[in-house]
Every structure is written in C-alpha cells, then in structure tokens.
Scaffold this motif. Structure first.
Motif, short mmCIF file in Angstrom:
data_model
loop_
_atom_site.label_atom_id
_atom_site.label_comp_id
_atom_site.label_asym_id
_atom_site.label_seq_id
_atom_site.Cartn_x
_atom_site.Cartn_y
_atom_site.Cartn_z
N ARG A 181 8.55 9.77 6.39
CA ARG A 181 8.96 8.85 5.33
C ARG A 181 7.67 8.17 4.90
NH1 ARG A 181 13.09 8.83 3.56
NH2 ARG A 181 14.29 8.86 5.49
N THR A 182 7.31 8.32 3.62
CA THR A 182 6.02 7.82 3.16
C THR A 182 6.07 6.31 2.99
OG1 THR A 182 6.53 7.92 0.82
CG2 THR A 182 5.73 9.95 1.84
N ARG A 215 -3.90 9.77 7.23
CA ARG A 215 -3.36 8.77 6.30
C ARG A 215 -2.04 8.23 6.84
NH1 ARG A 215 -5.26 8.55 0.95
NH2 ARG A 215 -3.14 8.21 0.17
N PRO A 216 -1.82 6.94 6.65
CA PRO A 216 -0.64 6.31 7.25
C PRO A 216 0.66 6.63 6.51
CG PRO A 216 -1.85 4.71 5.96
CD PRO A 216 -2.66 5.97 5.92
N TYR A 217 1.76 6.53 7.22
CA TYR A 217 3.10 6.69 6.63
C TYR A 217 4.01 5.73 7.34
CZ TYR A 217 3.14 9.67 10.77
OH TYR A 217 3.00 10.13 12.05
N GLN A 218 5.29 5.65 6.87
CA GLN A 218 6.20 4.69 7.47
C GLN A 218 6.79 5.18 8.77
OE1 GLN A 218 9.83 3.18 5.43
NE2 GLN A 218 8.36 2.69 3.81
N GLY A 253 0.84 -1.20 0.00
CA GLY A 253 0.00 0.00 0.00
C GLY A 253 0.86 1.24 0.00
N GLY A 254 0.46 2.26 -0.76
CA GLY A 254 1.20 3.52 -0.77
C GLY A 254 2.32 3.55 -1.79
N PRO A 285 -3.73 1.99 -2.94
CA PRO A 285 -4.41 2.41 -1.72
C PRO A 285 -3.60 1.99 -0.50
CG PRO A 285 -5.96 1.43 -3.24
CD PRO A 285 -4.60 1.25 -3.84
N PRO A 286 -3.46 2.88 0.51
CA PRO A 286 -2.54 2.66 1.61
C PRO A 286 -2.67 1.30 2.31
CG PRO A 286 -3.43 4.85 1.72
CD PRO A 286 -4.13 4.17 0.59
#
Ligand SMILES: Nc1ncnc2c1ncn2[C@@H]1O[C@H](COP(=O)(O)OP(=O)(O)OP(=O)(O)O)[C@@H](O)[C@H]1O
Ligand SMILES: [Mg+2]
Lengths: 602, 459
Positions: free
Chosen positions: A386-387, A210-213, A144-145, A164-165
């Motif tokens: 970091r995405t 929205r999520p990220y790393q 995802g992402g 999609p994430p």
C-alpha cells in the motif's frame, strides 16, 4: 530529509574535496581536504568521472569509479556532491535506455557509436516538455508520497507526480495545467517553517529502498502467458523469482518472454553484464510488439538499463540499484512493475572484482563475505504494498543466475535460493535436447501456490490447484518409471505404466513445452492454458479405462486426437477458446469408439 | 611503434615477474604506455597498472629478463597503448603491436587506436541478421553464422580446429556482397608450425590480399598475448566501421590467451577464482568478444570466430564455460567423430547458433531452411540415441524403424557433416544435400517439415 536537501544540494556545484593519490582500475584513493560521507556520490579527476565513496580512513577516501580511469593522474581533483549515490526520477524514463549509472544511451549516441568515458548527458531530457495536470488543490495538508498531479508519460503509463516521500507539510502552491520541463517547479510545500519547491524530476539515493505504508500479501498471480509458470510454478505480483541455468539454457529468452507478455504495467529490464546484441534485439522488437492487454507498443511501458559485459564493471554493480529504484518509483504511483535482472551473477562478480581490488578478505569462491547481504537487500525490495498515497502497487523481481559450469551449488545460486520464493531451474540436458522452456519441473518450485490459489479459483476455475496436482503426480510417476526404463527399456513395462509415460510425454509436448518463436504459442491466455491442461488430463483418464479393457498402448499413441492435442498449442489462437471445446469433444468421440471396440472384444 | 618524448625516470625499486616498480612523482597516468630500456639496451613496452604519488607499478610486455633496478630507464609516452590501423595492412603479417613481421616495412598508419577500444553503445547496435556463408554444411545448414555474431569453436587438443578455421577463412563470403570479406587472424601463443599452416593455406587459396595476420608465438612473453587480439580487433573496427567492410576475425587459441591472463594475474598477487583464473576472466573475455557486432547506419560488420581448446575436453572448464556465457552459441568438435574419420568433426547436437533463427529463411537463405534443419537435428538426435542403445542390445535387436535411423545417422555424418578440406558448398548445395539425407526415413516421421516442402524438395 532526503529530497528537500537533495534539491538544496543540487543548487550547489560539486566542490573540490581532495586530490587523487593512487589509481588502479575502478578504485581511486584520494587525500581529503574536506568532509565526505560513506556512499557519497563523487566526481573524480579532470574528466569528472562518476564515483562513490566506499571507504574512509583518516584523511583518505576510497572511491569506486563507474567509468574507465585510464589516463587519470595522481594529483587530479576529486569533487563531492554532498549526496548519496542517486538517480533522477521523473517523466521520460519510460522508453529510455540507460547505462548502469543512468546515462541516457540514446542521447549519448549523438556523440558517436562508442561510449566514450566522461561522456555526460542529463538522464531526463531537459528540453522535453510534459503536460502536467494538477490533482491537488492548495492550500491543503499534504503528506509525502501523495499525488500532486499527473502526466500522461506514454499512452499507457500515467505518471503520477508525487510529493517527495519524506516531505510532508502544507501544500502552498501547485502549477496550473500546462507544459513543463521535468526540472521546472510545479509545487511549493511548506514544512517546519521552510518552503520547498518541488519539480517533476526528483532525486533518490539508489541504495535506499523507497518507503511505503504497508506490506501486502502477494495474492495476485503475475500472469505471464507461459504455461510452465502460470499453471505449475506461479509467481505473484510483488514476489521474487530466480532463474538459474548454465549458458544457453534460456534465461534471457525467458526474461524477454516475461517482459513481453507478463501482466505488468511497467517493465524494467536490466541487462547487467550481458550481450549488446540482446539489448539491440529488445530495442528492435519492443517498439513493434503489441502489449496483449493494451495493444500498444511494448516500448511504451518499458525502461531499459543496459550495462553490457564490456562496459565498466563498477557501473554494472550500480545497474541493479538503478533498476530497482526506478521500479519502486513507478510502484509508488500505484503501478504493478516487473523487474528483470539478467544476470545477477554478473552483478555479484562485479562486487567480487571491486572487493578484490580493495584486497578484502574473500569468502566462498573469492566473493566478498557481504554477498549474501547484498542479494538479500536487493530481493527484499520486491513486494506488493500500500503506497504512501494509499494505492496498491507492486514490484516483482525476476533474477537470472548464471552459475559457473551450470552447477547450482555455487554461492550466488545458493544465496539467491534463500531470498526468492520461486525457483525456476533451467536444465542443460533439456536445452541440449531443444526442449523449451528448459525448466526442470522436478527441481523447480513456487512458494506462491497457496497465495494465488484463491485468485485462480475465483477468476478461472475452482479446480486449478487440483488439476496442477494431478499433472505433477503424472510427471513424478513418469520420472520414477523412467529410471526403470533406463535399465530394461520401455517395452518391458506393462501397458498401464506405459500409459503413464505416454501421458507425461503428452503433457510435456502439449502443455509444458512452449516455443518462444511460435507466433501463436509465444503467449497463452489463462483460459487456453487451462483448456489444454484439462484436455490432456482428460485424455489420460479416458485412455486408462480403455487400457484396462485390454487395448494395446500403441492404439492410444496412434489416436489422431493425440496429435490434435499436441498441435493445439500452435493451432488454437487465444481468441478462439471455443476450439478447445471441439478438441475435448474430439477426444471423447475417439475414446468412445475405442472403448466400444474393446467392449466388444471382451 | 610511434615515439614521443615524455617524462623519463631512472632506476627501479623492484622487479617481480612481469612487473616493475619505481618511485613516482605524480605526473604519470593510470593505463599510460611506457618504454623500459634495460641494461641490455633493449626497449620494451609497458603499461602503468598502479599510478600513485609514491609508486608506479608497470606491466612489462616483452618480459623483465635483463632488467636491473639500477640500470633501467623508463620513458613515459603520455598516451595509452595504441596500435596502427590502415586499409593497407590487409595482406600483411604483424606482431602483437602492429609491427611488420613479414620482412616488409612497418605499416603506414591511417590512424592510431587505443587497443582496448571503447564499448559500442548498445542503443546503436544493429541486430545481426545477415547470412554469412562458410561453405561448411554443418555450420551453414544447422548452425548458421550471421554477420556481427560471435560464434566460437569449442575444440580439444589434437582436433582439426586450425584446419577448420583456415577453411572458413578461405571460403567465407557474404552473399550479395561482391568483394567478400576482409579477414583478420589473431594467432595467440601458437607454434611457428601453426602460424605457417595458416599462412600457407591462405596464400595458396589466393585469399592473402584480404587477410591480415597478427601473430604471437608460443615463445613470446605471455603478457604480449593479452595485446594480440586487441590489436587485431582494433584493425577490425577500423576496417568495419571506418571503411565499411565486412570483417571476419578468427582468434586462436583463446585458451592460450586465458592462460597468459592467469599467469599475469598470479604474478600480480591477485586472489584467484576457479582453477586459478582471475575473477574477472568473464569481463576480460567479454572485452574481446563484445567487439563483434554491427552499428546502425554503418555498412560494415565484425564477425568473430574464436577458437578454444577445452582442457580435458571438459565443457564446464572455466574457459569454455565463461566463453559460452558471452558468445552467441558455439560449434563443438567431437573426438569420437574425429576418430571415425569425419572432417570437420562437428557434433551438431551440442552446437548452436543463437542468432540463426533471425538470419535464415526467405530472402536470407531459403524458405525451407528452418524446418529442414530442425528435422535433421531431431532425426540425428534420435539416431544417436539409437546408436547408444544398439551398442548395448546389439543392432539385430533393433526394430526396423530404428535401424533406418541408424543408417541415417551414418549417412548424415559421412555425407552431410563430412566434406573435403577444399570443398566449398553453397547454401543451396547444403540444403539440397540435407533433403537427400531425409529420403530413407519413414514419411510419417517427417513432422517438422511441411507437406508442401516435402513434395517440393524430396522428389
Ligand atoms: N522458450 C524458448 N523457445 C524457443 N527457443 C528457446 C527458448 N528458450 C531458449 N531457447 C533457445 O535457446 C537459446 C539460448 O537461450 P538464451 O539466450 O535465453 O540462454 P541464456 O540462458 O540466457 O544463456 P547465457 O547465460 O549464455 O546468456 C536461444 O537462442 C534459443 O535458440
Ligand atoms: Mg542470457
């Protein structure tokens, strides 16, 4: 799985889940015949107004409606969407103007100059085709992402189409390069044995970050071209800042300035409960103004959300979430995004208004007890990250606060102060004296000084921090002296002290003040910022030697070099930094002469 | 008022303040207009505030006196509160609902409009930048009003804001537009004297044919005040955006309006915010003030000059405070100037027109306008500081330069700010007069005007 199920639900027509039984302004109660969940997006009444479930008890639901409910009768149907309050994300957002619930205002205008209730249009123009260039090769594992392909959305913003994430699995197919509508399928992903088609346009629930790393330290300053910020109260990319100030102190001008000149890849400007004419001004200026980095029209990197003060108040509440979700979406592509919210106080008042209709127990000044939580959730969505695809991106939030009576002790200012690290306090007295930007430098602060010091040291000048401290000391000493001056007058002070006052005045006139309407000074590059600051501090240091030798203060005040310094901000263009050296040389020349004169006198 | 057959209910379950309650049965809409006939046979207008299966709550505009639970009849009109609009309404006087108040017949409506209007789509607004001449130097010269702007007058009780408003109405013109302005007066909660003052002043100047007045008297029910400005603005929108006219809307007194809003809110039992005003005072005022503006590709414009009296002359009071947050600047009247016999007593220092910079200059007013006004402003600001100092140390103690400023301050107030109540100055006259004021100041201090401008205008 948010997005995959979103795609599913999109196929379902909203279904009747009950009937309205009680209508009062933006709040509707409905008797339910089917299951709904908290936060579910609804369509309410015969004209299918956008709403959201904000309470459920037994077989009854409480719905907040984002449009005027005038004309709605008990008994009208209520439809569920099966989705949490969402917006559409995809190419076509940049350059767009949306209301708080993402209705495209530039498309709605075809129906007439007034926003009629129940008016509907797709946020992303379904007729528009975008050039999609694939950037992933099936078959492959995909998380995802990650990037599926790119779309040149505007000449300056590359739109990266992401998986999609929360949709990881096997990439089965990607569309070949070609022109597609935002809703066309461009990839297929298999996960848990099921296949999902993915389009460029995706939905996301606005209240969910929205999520990220990984969260990264905000160590890069967001250069704004405004000296008071970059030199004195710097903001970092991924940071957050509050601009509190009474009416007419310069919140909107400041936010317009930052939108025009800040070094961000994408600007999301949320006009939340403010003036229609201000939106018109942005729409008039931004297509004509050139971004200082790319030379392209600013509108090519700007998304506007305009829910003006006379538009439905519940949609005003939504506008903040719509804005921040769009900002995160571009962040996830690896862009640096700056979001302006003008004004968060109007947003807080929208919360208060709806809360009042629900007859909730109010906390301070009638605001609901959850005000602080909501503010915290909003500002927490700022950050340098970091995405999911491993890129670096950031969302910087700059929120205006409009305290009642200009008094910062009220709840919105106080809570905002807790959740933001820059506090740019606007001052009524300075604004009344036409001192702009009317930032009170003694009350303002930045929590990013240490974070960004390294960047300034490596990129521009090892002395950045030291110069700033020196300047701040001058301002503080001046403030102390001003208290005495108010009692005895300036003439009563010894010349060494009057030089401090003079130096501070020069610093304010020559550096801190910056006229947004001046064609040259509206934007100031870091090199010029430092040059001006150094010239002023150098002037003060040299003048001190001469005063020590007994020169009267008026000789310093009357030096042509003083005048040159004050005029330099308007006269020296950004692309002629060599003129700053001339300025410095001129100061030395005059100081040398004066020094020599008083050498002799002794 | 337009009559229409609709659902009829008999009997109420309760009466409280301006509200009546009755048992509903579903077929009535939120916001719908109703007529309530009391035992006395009088017909009152009302609006549905809560529509539910079980109960209807109705806000009654002409008061609930004379209504009893058993005797009342309610007729639902099946439409929102509407007001007549027509070009022929100019030259006439109406009540809050657009009914004739001047002895003439009710207007023949070109159309009926929802009094609440609808928000102008921000994407179709045209940014206001065309000069509107009021003939008043303190405004035209230093706080220029542009067509499509909302610029309130912040006043105090007993100050001549009504005279000033009447003067603006008589003198307002859009240079280059021959037919001038249509003017709409919304007079909210005023005594008959004040209403008369406006009427006479307009009549005597011969401006009446282009003026429509909506009057709500001080002894009319408070709820009606909430409708007065909305009816006025509905007509303004019709004239501006359907008929292409430039419309100036003067609303006085917004403070009365806000008090009515507070009264109604508290009768509804709502949780109050600052000073007892409802939490939505900002949104409510915005729903009036934001109806000013221009629309792309349309000829007309709506300019608003709302007038409000600041309780205790306190600019941080919620009414001026929230208004200031919505409007595009403010014109501030000052008691000290009034006492000193300066009319209009406008203190230009706290006053500001935020749209001025884009509405003046070459082709709009005059090329020297921006610099001149900035110079006058800063000189006057300094003069006021010196005046304060002189009050402490005595005038004799002042340096020669400072004494010049003291003189400048006085002349500026008497010759530039002050003007006769029937004195209509063109923008040229205002600016020339401004230059005249600068004569006595040290040449070295004129840093905000260019050398070229000085040689041209200061001769
Ligand atoms: N940096 C600046 N340079 C020049 N003028 C400025 C600057 N900042 C503010 N101003 C002046 O101050 C006026 C008011 O500023 P602005 O509209 O930003 O106030 P605000 O704080 O947003 O007020 P409100 O809360 O009412 O929206 C502007 O119209 C402009 O004249
Ligand atoms: Mg503002």
């Amino acid at each position: 799985m948010n997005d995959a199920s979103a795609t599913d639900a999109a196929e379902r027509r909203p279904e009747t889940v009950g009937r309205a039984v009680w209508i009062s302004g933006p709040v509707v109660r409905a008797d339910l015949t089917a299951n709904v969940f908290m936060g579910e997006q609804m369509e309410v009444g015969a004209s299918r107004l956008i709403g959201e479930i904000i309470g459920i008890s037994g077989k009854q639901a409480l719905i907040q409606v984002y449009e005027e409910t005038d004309g709605m009768q008990p008994g009208e149907p209520v439809y569920g969407t099966g989705l949490a309050m969402y917006i559409e994300l995809g190419p076509g957002l940049i350059g767009g103007v949306f209301d708080g619930v993402q209705r495209p205002l530039n498309i709605l205008q075809r129906k007439g100059p007034f926003v009629e209730k129940g008016a509907k249009a797709d946020p992303l123009d379904p007729a528009r085709r975008w050039r999609f260039i694939p950037d992933a090769k099936p078959p492959a594992r995909i998380r995802g992402g990650e990037v599926l392909g790119v779309v040149p959305e505007t000449p300056v913003v590359e739109h990266r189409v992401l998986a999609p994430p929360d949709c990881s699995g096997e990439l089965v197919a990607v569309a070949p390069e070609g022109d597609y509508a935002a809703g066309d399928p461009i990839a297929t992903i298999r996960t848990d044995g099921r296949e999902f088609t993915v389009a460029m346009a995706q939905r996301w629930p606005v209240k969910q970050a929205r999520p990220y790393q990984e969260h990264l330290r905000p160590i890069v300053p967001l250069i704004t071209g405004q000296r008071i910020f970059d030199l004195f109260f710097p903001l970092a990319k991924g940071g957050s800042a509050a601009i509190p100030g009474g009416f007419g102190t310069g919140k909107t001008v400041t936010q317009h300035q930052l939108s025009k000149w800040a070094e961000a890849d994408v600007i999301v400007y949320v006009g939340c409960g403010e003036r229609g004419n201000e939106m018109a001004e942005v729409l008039m200026d931004f297509p004509k103004l050139a971004d200082p980095r790319t030379g392209r029209p600013l509108m090519e990197k700007t998304v506007l959300i305009g829910n003006t003060s006379n538009m439905p108040v519940a949609a005003r509440e939504a506008s903040i979430y719509t804005g921040i979700t769009i900002a995160e979406y571009y962040r996830d592509m690896g862009h640096h995004v700056a979001l302006m919210a003008d004004s968060t106080s109007r947003w807080a008042e929208a919360l208060r208004e709806v809360s009042g209709r629900l007859e909730e127990m109010p906390a301070e000044e009638g605001f609901p007890a959850y005000l602080a939580t909501r503010l915290a959730q909003f500002y927490e969505r700022a950050g340098r990250v970091r995405t999911l695809s491993g890129r670096e991106g950031s969302v910087t939030i700059i929120g205006a606060v409009s305290p009642a009576g200009g008094d910062f002790s009220e709840p919105v200012t106080q809570h905002t102060k807790r959740f933001t690290r820059c506090f740019w306090a606007l001052d009524k007295d300075l604004a009344a004296a036409r001192y702009f930007p009317a930032i009170n430098y003694l009350e303002s602060y930045s929590g990013y000084l240490d974070d960004v010091a390294e960047w300034w040291r490596d990129r521009h000048d090892p002395q950045w921090r030291e110069l700033r401290e020196q300047a701040m000391r001058l301002l503080q000493e001046d403030d102390r002296l001003q208290r005495i001056v108010r009692l005895v007058g300036e003439d009563a002070l010894p010349d060494e002290q009057r030089l401090i006052i003079e130096g501070s005045r020069l610093l304010q006139e020559g550096c801190l003040q910056q006229n947004a309407n001046d064609p040259v000074d509206t934007f100031c590059r870091p090199e010029k910022q430092l040059g001006l600051l150094k010239a002023i501090l150098h002037f003060v240091v040299r003048a001190k030697e001469i005063i020590k030798r007994g020169a009267p203060i008026h000789r310093i005040r009357e030096m042509p070099a003083r005048e040159s310094i004050v005029r330099a901000k308007d006269k020296i263009p950004n692309d002629k930094p060599e003129l700053l050296d001339d300025l410095m040389a001129g100061i030395d020349r005059e100081m040398d002469a004066l020094y020599a004169e008083f050498q002799k006198v002794r | 008022m337009r009559s229409e057959s609709g659902k009829i209910y008999r009997g109420l379950t309760g009466v409280s303040g301006a509200l009546v309650f009755l048992r509903g049965d579903g077929g009535v809409a939120y916001g719908e207009m109703v007529e309530i006939v009391g035992d006395d046979g009088r017909i009152r207008a009302g609006r549905v505030l809560i529509a539910s299966r079980e109960t209807l709550a109705i806000e009654v505009y002409q008061g609930t006196d004379g209504i009893s639970p058993t005797g009342a009849r309610i007729r639902c009109l099946g439409r929102p509160l509407e007001t007549p609009v027509a070009a022929e309404m100019l030259g006439r006087t109406f009540d809050s609902f657009g009914r004739a108040l001047d002895g003439g017949p009710d207007p023949l409506a070109d159309d009926w409009r929802n009094v609440n209007g609808a928000a102008i789509n921000p994407a179709v607004r045209a940014y206001p930048r065309d000069f509107l001449q009021t003939g008043i130097s303190a405004i035209d010269g230093l706080n220029t009003l542009v067509r499509g702007q909302k610029l309130p007058i912040f006043s105090g009780s007993g100050l001549p804001h009504n005279q000033l408003a009447a003067q603006i109405v008589r003198q307002a013109q859009a240079p280059g537009e021959s037919e001038g302005f249509a003017v709409i007066f919304a007079i909210i909660g005023a005594s008959r004297d004040v209403a008369d003052l406006f009427r006479r002043s307009v009549e005597e100047s011969g401006a009446l044919p282009r003026v429509a007045m909506f009057v709500n008297f001080a002894d009319d029910p408070a709820v009606e005040r909430l409708v007065t400005p909305r009816s006025a603005l509905s007509l303004a929108e019709y004239l501006a955006f359907d008929c292409g006219m430039h419309v100036l809307v003067v609303m006085t007194d917004i403070t009365q309006y806000c008090e009515a809003l507070r009264e109604v809110a508290s009768a509804k039992g709502e949780v109050p915010s600052r000073k007892g005003y409802p939490g939505y005072l900002y949104s409510d005022l915005a729903s009036l003030f934001e109806r000013a503006g221009r629309i792309q590709n349309k000829a007309g414009s709506i300019t608003q000059v709302p007038i409000l009296t600041m309780p205790n002359d306190d600019i941080t009071h919620p009414i001026p405070d929230l208004s200031g947050y919505i409007t595009e600047g403010q014109i501030v009247l000052e008691r000290d100037l009034d006492r000193a016999g300066i009319y209009p007593p406008i203190n230009v220092l706290p006053s500001l027109s935020r749209l001025m910079s884009d509405g003046i200059g070459e082709d709009r007013t005059r090329p020297d306008h921006a610099h001149l006004s900035s110079q006058l402003y800063s000189a006057y600001a300094y003069a006021r500081r010196i005046r304060m100092l002189a009050a402490i140390v005595g005038e004799e103690e002042l340096a020669g330069r400072d004494r010049k400023y003291l003189d400048f301050g006085r002349r500026f107030e008497r010759e530039f700010i002050a003007q006769a109540i029937d004195e209509n100055r063109t923008i040229e006259q205002t600016l020339d007069r401004g230059w005249l004021m600068l004569r006595e100041l040290p040449a070295a201090d004129l840093t905000r005007v260019s050398a070229e401008e000085i040689s041209r205008h200061l001769k």
